[in-house]
Structures are given as structure tokens and as C-alpha cells.
Design a protein around this motif. Sequence first.
Motif, short mmCIF file in Angstrom:
data_model
loop_
_atom_site.label_atom_id
_atom_site.label_comp_id
_atom_site.label_asym_id
_atom_site.label_seq_id
_atom_site.Cartn_x
_atom_site.Cartn_y
_atom_site.Cartn_z
N VAL A 110 1.09 -1.10 -0.05
CA VAL A 110 -0.12 -0.04 0.09
C VAL A 110 0.93 1.35 -0.03
O VAL A 110 0.40 2.40 -0.13
CB VAL A 110 -0.90 0.06 1.35
N LEU A 111 2.30 1.15 0.21
CA LEU A 111 2.99 2.39 0.45
C LEU A 111 3.21 2.86 -1.25
O LEU A 111 3.59 1.76 -2.05
CB LEU A 111 4.27 1.96 0.89
N PRO A 112 3.39 4.01 -1.71
CA PRO A 112 3.86 4.56 -2.66
C PRO A 112 5.11 4.14 -2.91
O PRO A 112 5.98 4.27 -2.12
CB PRO A 112 3.73 6.05 -2.68
N PRO A 113 5.35 3.64 -4.19
CA PRO A 113 6.86 2.97 -4.44
C PRO A 113 7.96 4.20 -4.27
O PRO A 113 8.96 3.89 -3.92
CB PRO A 113 6.84 2.74 -5.93
N VAL A 114 7.56 5.36 -4.76
CA VAL A 114 8.56 6.65 -4.59
C VAL A 114 8.88 6.75 -2.86
O VAL A 114 10.00 6.92 -2.84
CB VAL A 114 7.83 7.86 -5.04
N VAL A 115 7.94 6.39 -2.09
CA VAL A 115 8.34 6.60 -0.61
C VAL A 115 9.22 5.23 -0.41
O VAL A 115 10.16 5.60 0.48
CB VAL A 115 6.91 6.22 0.32
N GLY A 116 9.12 4.09 -0.94
CA GLY A 116 9.81 3.01 -0.71
C GLY A 116 11.34 3.21 -1.10
O GLY A 116 12.17 2.99 -0.65
N GLY A 117 11.52 3.85 -2.28
CA GLY A 117 12.81 4.53 -2.91
C GLY A 117 13.48 5.32 -2.07
O GLY A 117 14.77 5.51 -1.86
N ILE A 118 12.51 6.27 -1.43
CA ILE A 118 13.62 7.13 -0.41
C ILE A 118 14.01 6.68 0.80
O ILE A 118 14.89 6.90 1.23
CB ILE A 118 12.33 8.35 -0.08
N ARG A 155 5.82 -8.37 -10.74
CA ARG A 155 5.71 -7.02 -9.90
C ARG A 155 7.12 -6.43 -10.20
O ARG A 155 7.34 -5.30 -10.22
CB ARG A 155 5.47 -7.12 -8.31
N CYS A 156 8.10 -7.21 -9.92
CA CYS A 156 9.49 -6.74 -10.55
C CYS A 156 9.79 -5.97 -11.73
O CYS A 156 10.23 -5.06 -11.86
CB CYS A 156 10.52 -7.72 -9.97
N LEU A 157 9.21 -6.65 -12.66
CA LEU A 157 9.19 -6.42 -14.07
C LEU A 157 8.30 -5.28 -14.44
O LEU A 157 9.00 -4.22 -14.95
CB LEU A 157 8.40 -7.54 -14.91
N GLY A 158 7.61 -4.78 -13.49
CA GLY A 158 6.87 -3.60 -13.77
C GLY A 158 7.20 -2.46 -12.66
O GLY A 158 6.55 -1.29 -12.90
N GLU A 159 8.09 -2.65 -11.87
CA GLU A 159 8.55 -1.60 -11.05
C GLU A 159 9.13 -0.35 -11.46
O GLU A 159 9.97 -0.32 -12.36
CB GLU A 159 9.38 -2.10 -9.89
N PHE A 160 8.79 0.78 -10.91
CA PHE A 160 9.22 2.23 -11.85
C PHE A 160 9.55 3.16 -10.43
O PHE A 160 10.69 3.70 -10.48
CB PHE A 160 8.14 2.74 -12.36
N GLY A 161 8.71 3.27 -9.61
CA GLY A 161 8.82 4.57 -8.84
C GLY A 161 10.01 4.43 -7.74
O GLY A 161 10.96 5.36 -7.68
N ALA A 162 10.15 3.38 -7.06
CA ALA A 162 11.30 3.03 -6.21
C ALA A 162 12.45 2.97 -6.92
O ALA A 162 13.57 3.52 -6.30
CB ALA A 162 10.83 1.87 -5.38
N THR A 163 12.59 2.30 -8.30
CA THR A 163 13.82 2.23 -9.10
C THR A 163 14.31 3.65 -9.37
O THR A 163 15.14 3.84 -9.21
CB THR A 163 13.48 1.48 -10.30
#
Length: 289
Positions: free
Chosen positions: A117-125, A219-227
Motif C-alpha cells: 500500500v506504500l507509494p513506490p517512491v516512498v519506498g525508494g526514499i 511485480r519486479c518487471l513493472g517496478e518504476f517509482g522506487a527504482t
Amino acid sequence: MTPVSAPRSTKPAGSRKTTRRDTGYTGVPPWVFALAAAGSLFVLLPLAAMVARVNWGQFIPLITSESSLTALGLSLRTSAASTVLCVLLGVPLALVLARASFPGQRLLRAFVLLPLVLPPVVGGIALLYTFGRQGLLGRSLELAGIQIAFSTTAVVLAQTFVALPFLVVSLEGALRTAGTKYEAVAATLGARPTTVLRRVSIPLVLPGLASGAVLSFARCLGEFGATLTFAGSLQGITRTLPLEIYLQRETDADAAVALSLVLVAVAVAVVGLSYRRPRELAAEAGPAE
């Protein structure tokens, strides 16, 4: 004359299970099908619109350009590595959550599933401030000559962070459904816990593990924000296919649409694999008696 009674069935009472084939009952009201059709159209119409937008005359040249092939290859390699890491970390987590009981177990489950549920960009930070040069662990790693942020390793970590919950959820559910009776029997026969895990527990939930691994790969294949936040977008190093699509959208819309279709096709094929084996097992089992 004594009436001849009908031959009794040799099967014990209650042994025959009523199946959908016996009654023709689907259990789904007609209005549910209408809503399901609306939901299907909600997903399929945007995909159909994208397919209609593809420049088929230039489709092959667009998806076989050097940058596109490099991004696709990097996505497949990092997704495979991330899936392996998800299995190595997710299987113990799922076993602990499904079989053990300890204080704070619910809190641990909540944090493990938080990336869902966490926005991927938050995970990236969060990853950046953990493994970055000035991060919690990054400073020590930097002194050891190890740099993780903005590298291919960062891509793998970002993908693992967002995909791990998919494997944990699938495997924990399979473990709870399977129960513990077979494991208890093996233990009473003298098998050690590691032997029970290797010979009983894992084979028992292998379809659930395979399904979780496939979903994690997708899911890994479509990852964008955290990457993008943690690894950046370096050609051949961290620029995966989703990042390539995002960049192409600004300069070449036809290339972005063509690569999007490739990513959708690969994702559909991968996700389809996670449901193929359960259907095969059902077909082999045949109708219940």
C-alpha cells in the motif's frame, strides 16, 4: 412375497460430495455477471486503446532498437535476481508468520505487507536513506568500498522491496490452508524440524510458492517509482523497461506505446503461468465423488 429391496451403495453415507456438475448451480447471481463484465471492460478497454494506437508498420524496429533491447534485458535480469532474493527472504518470513506465535507478530505482518500500500517512491526514499552514501548503512558500506545507490544492485533491492509481500502473502495463505497435521505426523516419527520443513512443509505448499514467485517476478518487471528514486535512470545500468517507456513518452510516443505493449504481453504471460498449474491439478483430480 418379500419385496426385493434396492441394492444399497457400498459407499458410506455422506461420502459423495455434491459438485457443480451434479446440480448445475454456479452460485453467482445474474447481476454479478453484469458487474463483472463492467469490471472487465474497465481493464480491457484501455489496453485495447493502446493496441489501436500502436504503429504496426514500425513496431519491430521500435522494440528492437539498442536502447529498448538493453532496457528489456536489464529488466529481465534484475527481475530474476530480485525473485530469487524474494524467495530466500520471503519463505522464512511466511513460515514464521504462519506457524510461529510470538508478541508483535501482527505488527511484523503489517510492516512486511506495508509495501503493498506504500507509494513506490516512498519506498525508494526509504532505501536511499538506508543504503545511500549518507544513509543508515550506506556510510559503513562506502568505507568498505561498496556503493549501492544508483547501481544495478539498487535496482534489485528496489524491486525486492516492492515484490516481497506478494510472495509472503501467497505462501502464508498456502501454509495456513495446508494445516500442520502432516508436519505433526512427521515430527512424531522422529523427523527433525529442518527435515520436516524440507520433506513435508515445502513440497506441500510448492504450488503456492511457485505462484508467489511468479507474481513477484511480474511485480519486479513493472517496478518504476522506487527504482527511479533509489537507482536513477542510467543507460545499461539502472534504466529498466518501465523507465525506458517513461523517457520515450517524452520524445517518441510510438516507441513508448510499442514498448508498453511488449511489457503488457510479457506480464500477461508471466501472470498466466501462476494460474496454469492450479488448473492442471484440478483437471487431474477430476470430478469429486
